[in-house]
Every structure is written in C-alpha cells, then in structure tokens.
Design an enzyme around this catalytic site. Structure first.
Site, PDB file in Angstrom:
ATOM      1  N   SER A  59       6.464  -2.101  -0.248  1.00 35.13           N
ATOM      2  CA  SER A  59       6.503  -1.958  -1.712  1.00 35.13           C
ATOM      3  C   SER A  59       6.168  -3.234  -2.476  1.00 35.13           C
ATOM      4  O   SER A  59       6.720  -3.485  -3.545  1.00 35.13           O
ATOM      5  CB  SER A  59       7.866  -1.403  -2.164  1.00 35.13           C
ATOM      6  OG  SER A  59       8.022  -0.081  -1.670  1.00 35.13           O
TER       7      SER A  59
ATOM      8  N   HIS B 224       2.874  -0.894  13.662  1.00 35.52           N
ATOM      9  CA  HIS B 224       3.317  -0.478  12.325  1.00 35.52           C
ATOM     10  C   HIS B 224       4.362   0.636  12.482  1.00 35.52           C
ATOM     11  O   HIS B 224       4.269   1.459  13.389  1.00 35.52           O
ATOM     12  CB  HIS B 224       2.109   0.004  11.507  1.00 35.52           C
ATOM     13  CG  HIS B 224       2.457   0.225  10.065  1.00 35.52           C
ATOM     14  ND1 HIS B 224       3.137   1.334   9.631  1.00 35.52           N
ATOM     15  CD2 HIS B 224       2.238  -0.542   8.970  1.00 35.52           C
ATOM     16  CE1 HIS B 224       3.317   1.246   8.317  1.00 35.52           C
ATOM     17  NE2 HIS B 224       2.785   0.109   7.898  1.00 35.52           N
TER      18      HIS B 224
ATOM     19  N   ASN C 220      -3.669  -2.747   3.691  1.00 30.83           N
ATOM     20  CA  ASN C 220      -3.592  -1.742   4.750  1.00 30.83           C
ATOM     21  C   ASN C 220      -3.882  -0.384   4.103  1.00 30.83           C
ATOM     22  O   ASN C 220      -3.003   0.217   3.494  1.00 30.83           O
ATOM     23  CB  ASN C 220      -2.181  -1.776   5.370  1.00 30.83           C
ATOM     24  CG  ASN C 220      -1.992  -0.693   6.415  1.00 30.83           C
ATOM     25  OD1 ASN C 220      -2.944  -0.048   6.843  1.00 30.83           O
ATOM     26  ND2 ASN C 220      -0.747  -0.489   6.822  1.00 30.83           N
ATOM     27  N   TRP C 221      -5.118   0.056   4.255  1.00 27.05           N
ATOM     28  CA  TRP C 221      -5.519   1.300   3.575  1.00 27.05           C
ATOM     29  C   TRP C 221      -4.924   2.534   4.244  1.00 27.05           C
ATOM     30  O   TRP C 221      -4.979   3.626   3.687  1.00 27.05           O
ATOM     31  CB  TRP C 221      -7.048   1.418   3.550  1.00 27.05           C
ATOM     32  CG  TRP C 221      -7.745   0.477   2.619  1.00 27.05           C
ATOM     33  CD1 TRP C 221      -7.183  -0.532   1.886  1.00 27.05           C
ATOM     34  CD2 TRP C 221      -9.148   0.452   2.307  1.00 27.05           C
ATOM     35  NE1 TRP C 221      -8.150  -1.183   1.151  1.00 27.05           N
ATOM     36  CE2 TRP C 221      -9.370  -0.604   1.385  1.00 27.05           C
ATOM     37  CE3 TRP C 221     -10.248   1.209   2.718  1.00 27.05           C
ATOM     38  CZ2 TRP C 221     -10.641  -0.901   0.880  1.00 27.05           C
ATOM     39  CZ3 TRP C 221     -11.510   0.915   2.223  1.00 27.05           C
ATOM     40  CH2 TRP C 221     -11.695  -0.133   1.301  1.00 27.05           C
TER      41      TRP C 221
ATOM     42  N   GLU D  39       8.535  -5.808   7.927  1.00 30.55           N
ATOM     43  CA  GLU D  39       8.437  -4.633   7.062  1.00 30.55           C
ATOM     44  C   GLU D  39       9.675  -3.751   7.252  1.00 30.55           C
ATOM     45  O   GLU D  39       9.709  -2.939   8.190  1.00 30.55           O
ATOM     46  CB  GLU D  39       7.195  -3.811   7.416  1.00 30.55           C
ATOM     47  CG  GLU D  39       5.895  -4.522   7.180  1.00 30.55           C
ATOM     48  CD  GLU D  39       4.775  -3.528   6.879  1.00 30.55           C
ATOM     49  OE1 GLU D  39       4.149  -3.671   5.838  1.00 30.55           O
ATOM     50  OE2 GLU D  39       4.563  -2.601   7.669  1.00 30.55           O
TER      51      GLU D  39
ATOM     52  N   GLY E 150       0.341   0.866  -0.460  1.00 30.34           N
ATOM     53  CA  GLY E 150       0.031   1.599  -1.694  1.00 30.34           C
ATOM     54  C   GLY E 150      -0.733   0.791  -2.727  1.00 30.34           C
ATOM     55  O   GLY E 150      -1.761   1.249  -3.250  1.00 30.34           O
TER      56      GLY E 150
ATOM     57  N   GLY F 196       6.523   2.119   1.077  1.00 34.50           N
ATOM     58  CA  GLY F 196       6.145   3.241   0.221  1.00 34.50           C
ATOM     59  C   GLY F 196       7.278   3.789  -0.636  1.00 34.50           C
ATOM     60  O   GLY F 196       7.139   4.841  -1.256  1.00 34.50           O
TER      61      GLY F 196
END
Ligand code: PGA
Length: 255
Positions: A214, A101, A9-10, A171, A236, A177
C-alpha cells in the site's frame, strides 16, 4: 554497496495495448546523447516488473531503468510446463526478479525452500534477487512479526555466501492492496532487524531492504525518509505511470 530500488510490480495487470499510455513523456529520450545520459542516470534505480509477455514492447518504449521478472522457475530447463527459466528472462532483458511474493505463496503454494532454490539460481546467473518476506495479519496482531520474519529469512538465506547484491522486500501480507500499512517507524526498525539477522546467518556484502504494501503518492515520501528503507515494491499505485513516476521522484528527493 546496497542497491536502492523502486519497483513497479504490475502483477497480471495492464493489457499490452496499455503500455504506451503508461509511459510518461519524461521517460522518453529526445534521442540526443546528453539527454540519453541524463535519463540513464535519472532512472537507474527504477525497476519495472511487467507480465513477461510485455517485456519486449516495454523495453522498446522505455530505454532506461531496469526490467525485471515477477518470478522465475526454480528449475533451469526441461519439462516444466508453464515455467519460465532465469536464462529466458535474462534473454528478454531482465536484470532482477521478484521471488516469493506472497501471492505466489498463497495461490501456488510456494515455500521458503522453493524461494531459496530460486535465490541460488539468481545469484548464479547474475540476476538481482528481490526476495519477498512478510507476516500475516494474524501474526502481526499476535506480536509475532519478528519471529515469522526470522524463520523465513533462516529458511531462505541459510548458508548463502555471495558478493552479489541481494534485495529483500519486506511486505506485510495484510498491507498488500489493503490501503493499510505499519507505521514508518515500525518498518524502519523491522528493516534494521532484517539486515542484522541476514548478516548473522549468511555472508552477503550488499543488502538492500525495500518496503512493499500500500505504498502510494501520499505516503511514499514518509517511508523513503527513513534510514533503513532503501526503496519500495509497489503494486496498485504503479499501474498508473504518472503516480509511479511521482513516487520515484519522491524517492530521488530523499536519496
Ligand atoms: P500494493 O502491492 O502496492 O498494491 O499493496 C504491493 C505488492 O504486492 O508488491
């Protein structure tokens, strides 16, 4: 049959000039039939969700794996400035879309009811939905994780009946992150719980539950070794093509 998936996921990262540097030499075909077949089979569980503006260029450079959108509109067409419809992302080669998200929920006030509308559009249009759910740190610390997840699942999945594949990304908001994660056992048990709850409120033949928050080169394998973790949604660590490929290869080894 469930659909394992390891997704990059950019988010709103990597300028278009950075795409070719992200692609690793192993991802590129030598233009031989056998090599093409091998790579197609190798990368069939790899998903990339770049910014929409990068889709065409990425598709030209990386012929394997699956392309996805980070979001779609909850409307099909019309006067909805800034939105991009399911049909539009399909046109660009997307076969899955991330939905709900936590950043969409936080910065754009997206609700479970919006996510449910998008889920229905994905199922109607044959896009694999990757539905994100997760609890806040406050809820986690208060021991309310399952309660929060159950509420999200009920509001999103109630009365869904489909033979198509549905992917749920667990998530925890506090893990995104942050460098912090729940233990692999916690995640594994929560994934089992998610599967059980969804089966009890909806009729879905193929559910995969992937973990996000993460995930990195160091911890990915320990997640993938768990029976109920069917892949990962990676932010990330997916911005570096080599790291993402290493994580993907870790996934294949445990599969
Ligand atoms: P992270 O992001 O891997 O940077 O924690 C995951 C996500 O937001 O999907």
């Amino acid at each position: 049959m469930s659909h394992p998936l390891v997704i990059a996921n950019w988010k709103m990262n990597i300028p278009s000039g950075g795409i070719s540097g992200w692609i690793q030499s192993e991802m590129v075909s030598k233009n031989e039939e056998e090599d093409f077949d091998n790579k197609s089979s190798h990368f069939k569980f790899m998903g990339i969700a770049p910014p929409i503006s990068h889709l065409t260029e990425l598709k030209n450079l990386f012929k394997f794996g699956l392309l996805g959108a980070q979001d779609i509109s909850r409307f099909n067409d019309g006067a909805k400035t800034g939105d991009i419809s399911a049909d539009m992302v399909i046109d660009k080669g997307c076969t899955f879309s991330i939905l709900g998200h936590s950043e969409r929920r936080e910065f754009y006030n997206e609700t479970n009811s919006h996510v449910s509308e998008k889920l229905r559009i994905c199922l109607e249009k044959n896009i694999v939905p990757v539905v994100c759910i997760g609890e806040s740190l406050e809820d986690y610390n208060a021991g309310k994780t399952l309660e929060v997840l159950d509420m999200q699942l009920k509001e999103i999945f109630a009365s869904i009946s489909t033979k198509k594949t549905v992917v749920i990304a667990y998530e925890p908001v506090w893990a995104i992150g942050s460098g912090k994660t729940p233990t692999v056992d916690e995640v594994n048990n929560i994934h089992q719980h998610i599967k059980d709850i969804v089966q009890s409120i909806a009729e879905i033949e193929a559910i995969s539950v992937i973990y996000g928050g993460s995930v990195n080169c160091e911890n990915a394998k320990s997640f993938f070794q768990q029976t109920n973790i069917d892949g990962a949604l990676i932010g990330g660590a997916s911005l570096n093509g080599k790291d993402f490929l290493d994580i993907y290869n870790d996934f294949l080894e445990t599969f």
